[in-house]
Design a protein around this motif. Structure first.
Motif, PDB file in Angstrom:
ATOM      1  N   ARG A  36     -11.342 -62.116 -22.084  1.00 24.62           N
ATOM      2  CA  ARG A  36     -12.794 -62.157 -22.382  1.00 24.62           C
ATOM      3  C   ARG A  36     -12.978 -60.692 -23.445  1.00 24.62           C
ATOM      4  O   ARG A  36     -14.007 -61.046 -23.923  1.00 24.62           O
ATOM      5  N   ASN A  37     -11.920 -59.829 -23.416  1.00 23.34           N
ATOM      6  CA  ASN A  37     -12.603 -59.539 -24.772  1.00 23.34           C
ATOM      7  C   ASN A  37     -12.437 -59.707 -26.147  1.00 23.34           C
ATOM      8  O   ASN A  37     -13.423 -59.319 -26.974  1.00 23.34           O
ATOM      9  N   GLY A  42     -14.949 -62.024 -31.146  1.00 24.77           N
ATOM     10  CA  GLY A  42     -15.244 -63.306 -31.917  1.00 24.77           C
ATOM     11  C   GLY A  42     -16.679 -62.756 -31.964  1.00 24.77           C
ATOM     12  O   GLY A  42     -17.071 -63.765 -32.881  1.00 24.77           O
ATOM     13  N   LEU A  43     -17.876 -63.513 -31.401  1.00 24.02           N
ATOM     14  CA  LEU A  43     -19.273 -63.563 -30.617  1.00 24.02           C
ATOM     15  C   LEU A  43     -19.277 -62.901 -32.119  1.00 24.02           C
ATOM     16  O   LEU A  43     -20.054 -61.938 -32.311  1.00 24.02           O
ATOM     17  N   ALA A  44     -19.459 -60.992 -31.571  1.00 23.22           N
ATOM     18  CA  ALA A  44     -19.616 -59.962 -32.855  1.00 23.22           C
ATOM     19  C   ALA A  44     -19.458 -60.144 -33.533  1.00 23.22           C
ATOM     20  O   ALA A  44     -20.769 -59.487 -34.809  1.00 23.22           O
ATOM     21  N   TYR A  45     -18.416 -61.399 -34.674  1.00 22.96           N
ATOM     22  CA  TYR A  45     -18.009 -61.251 -35.660  1.00 22.96           C
ATOM     23  C   TYR A  45     -19.106 -62.372 -36.544  1.00 22.96           C
ATOM     24  O   TYR A  45     -19.066 -62.584 -37.693  1.00 22.96           O
ATOM     25  N   VAL A 122     -15.325 -53.545 -22.974  1.00 20.41           N
ATOM     26  CA  VAL A 122     -16.745 -54.420 -22.712  1.00 20.41           C
ATOM     27  C   VAL A 122     -17.771 -53.568 -23.541  1.00 20.41           C
ATOM     28  O   VAL A 122     -18.497 -53.715 -23.671  1.00 20.41           O
ATOM     29  N   THR A 123     -18.120 -52.615 -22.981  1.00 21.69           N
ATOM     30  CA  THR A 123     -19.057 -51.329 -23.510  1.00 21.69           C
ATOM     31  C   THR A 123     -18.651 -51.422 -25.098  1.00 21.69           C
ATOM     32  O   THR A 123     -20.115 -50.928 -25.752  1.00 21.69           O
ATOM     33  N   CYS A 124     -17.145 -51.035 -25.669  1.00 22.60           N
ATOM     34  CA  CYS A 124     -17.407 -50.718 -26.759  1.00 22.60           C
ATOM     35  C   CYS A 124     -18.365 -52.072 -27.474  1.00 22.60           C
ATOM     36  O   CYS A 124     -19.129 -51.913 -28.294  1.00 22.60           O
TER      37      CYS A 124
END
Length: 141
Positions: A36-37, A42-45, A122-124
């Protein structure tokens, strides 16, 4: 594992070098390994490129789209470095299957408790997304 097998298992790193697709490699490897991380990473990029297309459609080459483009370029460099790091770690996992095999253990934890720092990844990622949203809001206004 020979060199050709290492290349076959690490082909997704090439996607980090492609504009607009630098997060899809992490999406692929995250879905393949059920991590999941990596999917969130990948979504954050990919998130800045999505906003860039929206802002470019609205403002053309104005200041907001230029700022998002520079932010997305920095994230692309980070994704290239991070993808090599993950690929090297995965090759180590592929070569040492018995070392990283999941073994049955009997842990005597109380129900509902978690170990400290278990949600650190996840928090990061949530913090990164929040920082990006604040940056995008400042660019728009």
């Amino acid at each position: 594992m020979n060199f050709a097998d290492k290349i076959k298992k690490s082909w997704w790193v090439i996607l980090s070098f492609v504009f607009f697709l630098n997060g899809t490699g992490f999406l692929y490897i995250g879905l393949k390994h059920n991590n999941r991380n990596w999917i969130i990473e990948g979504l954050a990029y990919e998130f800045p490129w999505f906003f860039y297309f929206i802002l470019f459609a609205i403002y053309q080459m104005g200041i907001p789209s230029t700022l998002i483009l520079s932010f997305a370029s920095v994230l692309m460099i980070i994704s290239i470095i991070r993808s090599f790091w993950v690929a090297i770690k995965l090759v180590d996992v592929y070569e040492n299957n018995e070392k990283y095999a999941i073994k049955q253990t009997n842990l005597n934890h109380r129900a509902g408790t978690q170990e400290p720092n278990s949600n650190l990844g996840v928090t990061c990622c949530i913090c990164l997304i929040f920082i990006f949203i604040v940056f995008a809001a400042m660019a728009i206004f």
